[in-house]
Design an enzyme around this catalytic site. Sequence first.
Site, PDB file in Angstrom:
ATOM      1  N   LEU A 115       0.934  -1.275  -0.086  1.00 13.57           N
ATOM      2  CA  LEU A 115       0.033  -0.076   0.006  1.00 13.57           C
ATOM      3  C   LEU A 115       0.864   1.210   0.009  1.00 13.57           C
ATOM      4  O   LEU A 115       1.884   1.248   0.630  1.00 13.57           O
ATOM      5  CB  LEU A 115      -0.849   0.062   1.265  1.00 13.57           C
ATOM      6  CG  LEU A 115      -1.922  -1.110   1.534  1.00 13.57           C
ATOM      7  CD1 LEU A 115      -2.489  -1.046   2.902  1.00 13.57           C
ATOM      8  CD2 LEU A 115      -3.074  -0.908   0.298  1.00 13.57           C
ATOM      9  N   HIS A 116       0.552   2.335  -0.799  1.00 19.11           N
ATOM     10  CA  HIS A 116       1.161   3.562  -0.820  1.00 19.11           C
ATOM     11  C   HIS A 116       0.314   4.618  -1.394  1.00 19.11           C
ATOM     12  O   HIS A 116       1.099   5.940  -1.271  1.00 19.11           O
ATOM     13  CB  HIS A 116       2.633   3.277  -1.675  1.00 19.11           C
ATOM     14  CG  HIS A 116       2.428   3.329  -2.813  1.00 19.11           C
ATOM     15  ND1 HIS A 116       2.134   2.283  -3.831  1.00 19.11           N
ATOM     16  CD2 HIS A 116       2.631   4.561  -3.967  1.00 19.11           C
ATOM     17  CE1 HIS A 116       2.080   2.687  -4.860  1.00 19.11           C
ATOM     18  NE2 HIS A 116       2.539   3.928  -5.178  1.00 19.11           N
ATOM     19  N   ARG A 117      -0.583   4.483  -2.027  1.00 20.85           N
ATOM     20  CA  ARG A 117      -1.500   5.509  -2.706  1.00 20.85           C
ATOM     21  C   ARG A 117      -1.953   6.663  -1.707  1.00 20.85           C
ATOM     22  O   ARG A 117      -2.344   6.002  -0.483  1.00 20.85           O
ATOM     23  CB  ARG A 117      -2.653   4.925  -3.548  1.00 20.85           C
ATOM     24  CG  ARG A 117      -2.262   4.126  -4.591  1.00 20.85           C
ATOM     25  CD  ARG A 117      -1.786   4.987  -5.743  1.00 20.85           C
ATOM     26  NE  ARG A 117      -1.530   4.178  -7.021  1.00 20.85           N
ATOM     27  CZ  ARG A 117      -0.963   4.665  -8.012  1.00 20.85           C
ATOM     28  NH1 ARG A 117      -0.510   5.894  -8.103  1.00 20.85           N
ATOM     29  NH2 ARG A 117      -0.443   3.720  -8.689  1.00 20.85           N
TER      30      ARG A 117
END
Length: 351
Positions: A203-205
């Site tokens: 996850l990074h958005r």
Amino acid sequence: MKIFSIVGARPQFIKLAPLSKALAAEAHQEFIVHTGQHYDYAMSEKIFVDLGIKKPDIHLEVGAGNQTAQIAEMMLKLETAMQEKKPDIVIVFGDTNSTLAGALIAAKQNIPIVHIEAGLRSYNRAMPEEINRIVTDHVSKYLFAPTQTAVDNLTREGMGANTFLTGDIMVDTMKNSMEIALKKSTVIADLQLQDKSYNLLTLHRNYNVDDTTVLEHILNQLGQMEELIIFPVHPRTKKMLAETYAIPKNIKLIEPQGYLDFIALEHAAARIITDSGGIQKEAYLLRKPCITLRSETEWVETVEEKWNLLINPADKNITSQIVDFIVPANQNNIFGEEVTSKMVAIINNSN
């Protein structure tokens, strides 16, 4: 030919690897320009060693900052570098701030631009990457499209004459790197994992990790799965996890991984859960079911082929959708083959 290859983020280093080696074999003078956009060692510098890429010739050391400041600093430093070295052509990759900065400065100096991974569209202009890729496409001379959908997008926007269906260079990177990863990586043994015994999560958005409520909702949903989830925590994400939040017992947090260790984790995973564009593509190439925690994707072909399932991160039944998702028995080749050689042939004929 004197060539600037501008990179700054891990996905760009990955795409650069086969191309840089091929350009050297053709006796081109390539300057690898690292903007410094990604500054975590495991996610940046180590990948040059993992992939056998020469060290950057020019390191701008821009580092972190808000988008405007970061792009502005990149542009100022890139302008100086281009004026000094006078490249014949500039290559940019994907859709990062480094991509946009490199394309704008090259365009201002009338240097022909090659855009690798051109023509992608998510049609979500709230995403900075969408703006970056659209602007870069419109100022580039050579648009290397990874798929027919990308070609169609560029043609609709009036850029068909400059578009080349090369396929996706990740095909060559994965082919070259996976054998090395399976020989060298010890991450599976180190984490005491069994083949297909876990899910791999990334996850990074910003819309998934900048709001603690959203991030905790996603993790709580995934915590309902009766399966192990390995979660290499992106630096951006790690900062947002509250000290008081109890990570679900089935989710194991690990440090960010170097590229070879990460693709070894992908290779052995039962399925991949992500919000990354590039990892959706890697999952397809590795024939892994992919769950994308986004409401849209630039890699629409992976969804059409039923190997990628889009789930809105705010959904209240994420777990059941993941468990019920079954991929087809067969898979079509949507990303091409011998991609690097096609790209180099076009670059060789660009003068």
